[in-house]
Write a protein that holds these residues in place. Structure first.
Motif, PDB file in Angstrom:
ATOM      1  N   UNK A 105      -5.677 -84.475 -12.144  1.00  0.00           N
ATOM      2  CA  UNK A 105      -6.150 -85.136 -10.928  1.00  0.00           C
ATOM      3  C   UNK A 105      -5.310 -86.359 -10.565  1.00  0.00           C
ATOM      4  N   UNK A 106      -4.930 -87.173 -11.564  1.00  0.00           N
ATOM      5  CA  UNK A 106      -4.158 -88.372 -11.238  1.00  0.00           C
ATOM      6  C   UNK A 106      -2.762 -88.019 -10.746  1.00  0.00           C
ATOM      7  N   UNK A 107      -2.196 -86.931 -11.234  1.00  0.00           N
ATOM      8  CA  UNK A 107      -0.886 -86.486 -10.752  1.00  0.00           C
ATOM      9  C   UNK A 107      -1.007 -86.001  -9.312  1.00  0.00           C
ATOM     10  N   UNK A 108      -2.086 -85.281  -9.015  1.00  0.00           N
ATOM     11  CA  UNK A 108      -2.325 -84.839  -7.640  1.00  0.00           C
ATOM     12  C   UNK A 108      -2.509 -86.030  -6.702  1.00  0.00           C
ATOM     13  N   UNK A 109      -3.152 -87.070  -7.186  1.00  0.00           N
ATOM     14  CA  UNK A 109      -3.351 -88.271  -6.379  1.00  0.00           C
ATOM     15  C   UNK A 109      -2.008 -88.916  -6.025  1.00  0.00           C
ATOM     16  N   UNK A 110      -1.124 -89.025  -6.999  1.00  0.00           N
ATOM     17  CA  UNK A 110       0.209 -89.598  -6.750  1.00  0.00           C
ATOM     18  C   UNK A 110       0.982 -88.689  -5.797  1.00  0.00           C
ATOM     19  N   UNK A 111       0.876 -87.386  -6.008  1.00  0.00           N
ATOM     20  CA  UNK A 111       1.542 -86.420  -5.124  1.00  0.00           C
ATOM     21  C   UNK A 111       1.064 -86.594  -3.681  1.00  0.00           C
ATOM     22  N   UNK A 112      -0.248 -86.681  -3.489  1.00  0.00           N
ATOM     23  CA  UNK A 112      -0.797 -86.836  -2.138  1.00  0.00           C
ATOM     24  C   UNK A 112      -0.328 -88.133  -1.483  1.00  0.00           C
ATOM     25  N   UNK A 113      -0.302 -89.223  -2.248  1.00  0.00           N
ATOM     26  CA  UNK A 113       0.160 -90.503  -1.706  1.00  0.00           C
ATOM     27  C   UNK A 113       1.637 -90.442  -1.329  1.00  0.00           C
ATOM     28  N   UNK A 114       2.454 -89.854  -2.202  1.00  0.00           N
ATOM     29  CA  UNK A 114       3.888 -89.749  -1.925  1.00  0.00           C
ATOM     30  C   UNK A 114       4.146 -88.886  -0.693  1.00  0.00           C
ATOM     31  N   UNK A 115       3.424 -87.792  -0.594  1.00  0.00           N
ATOM     32  CA  UNK A 115       3.568 -86.908   0.567  1.00  0.00           C
ATOM     33  C   UNK A 115       3.145 -87.587   1.857  1.00  0.00           C
ATOM     34  N   UNK A 116       2.042 -88.332   1.801  1.00  0.00           N
ATOM     35  CA  UNK A 116       1.550 -89.035   2.981  1.00  0.00           C
ATOM     36  C   UNK A 116       2.548 -90.081   3.459  1.00  0.00           C
ATOM     37  N   UNK A 117       3.340 -90.620   2.529  1.00  0.00           N
ATOM     38  CA  UNK A 117       4.355 -91.613   2.883  1.00  0.00           C
ATOM     39  C   UNK A 117       5.684 -90.965   3.266  1.00  0.00           C
ATOM     40  N   UNK A 118       5.735 -89.633   3.232  1.00  0.00           N
ATOM     41  CA  UNK A 118       6.952 -88.921   3.618  1.00  0.00           C
ATOM     42  C   UNK A 118       8.063 -88.972   2.583  1.00  0.00           C
ATOM     43  N   UNK A 119       7.716 -89.168   1.326  1.00  0.00           N
ATOM     44  CA  UNK A 119       8.711 -89.254   0.259  1.00  0.00           C
ATOM     45  C   UNK A 119       9.157 -87.868  -0.174  1.00  0.00           C
ATOM     46  N   UNK A 120      10.426 -87.772  -0.570  1.00  0.00           N
ATOM     47  CA  UNK A 120      10.907 -86.533  -1.162  1.00  0.00           C
ATOM     48  C   UNK A 120      10.396 -86.483  -2.595  1.00  0.00           C
TER      49      UNK A 120
END
Length: 102
Positions: free
Chosen positions: A60-75
């Protein structure tokens, strides 16, 4: 608390004459209580290598970081860790990660 390390990586896509890219690696805490710190770290980067544990699977915590990075448009570049541990499930976790990035 987040910690950081830097390294030089020689790559033909580098824009300087020497051909080096500076990689700043930030290890952010995965616990949900550190969400603001993770967001601040993600805001300061261009892209992320997101580590997935081959034993624990997608957490879950990895998914949370993934979602935040994606929302910020990060590769985001996914990578598996702990693949050498006997209880690791690298193929199963890789397929789950593949579904996430599809």
């Amino acid at each position: 608390k987040a910690s950081a390390a830097s390294m030089l990586y020689k790559h033909p896509s580098a824009t300087n004459d020497q051909g080096w890219i500076l990689l700043n690696m930030v290890d952010t805490p995965g616990h949900a209580d550190f969400g603001v710190e993770v967001s601040k770290s993600l805001a300061s980067i261009e892209g992320a290598v997101l580590l997935f544990d081959s034993v624990q699977g997608v957490q879950a915590q990895t998914l949370s970081v993934y979602d935040k990075a994606r929302a910020l448009g990060k590769q985001i570049l996914p990578a598996l860790t702990k693949i050498d541990i006997p209880s690791a499930r690298p193929l199963e976790v890789a397929l789950a990660v593949s579904d996430l990035f599809a």
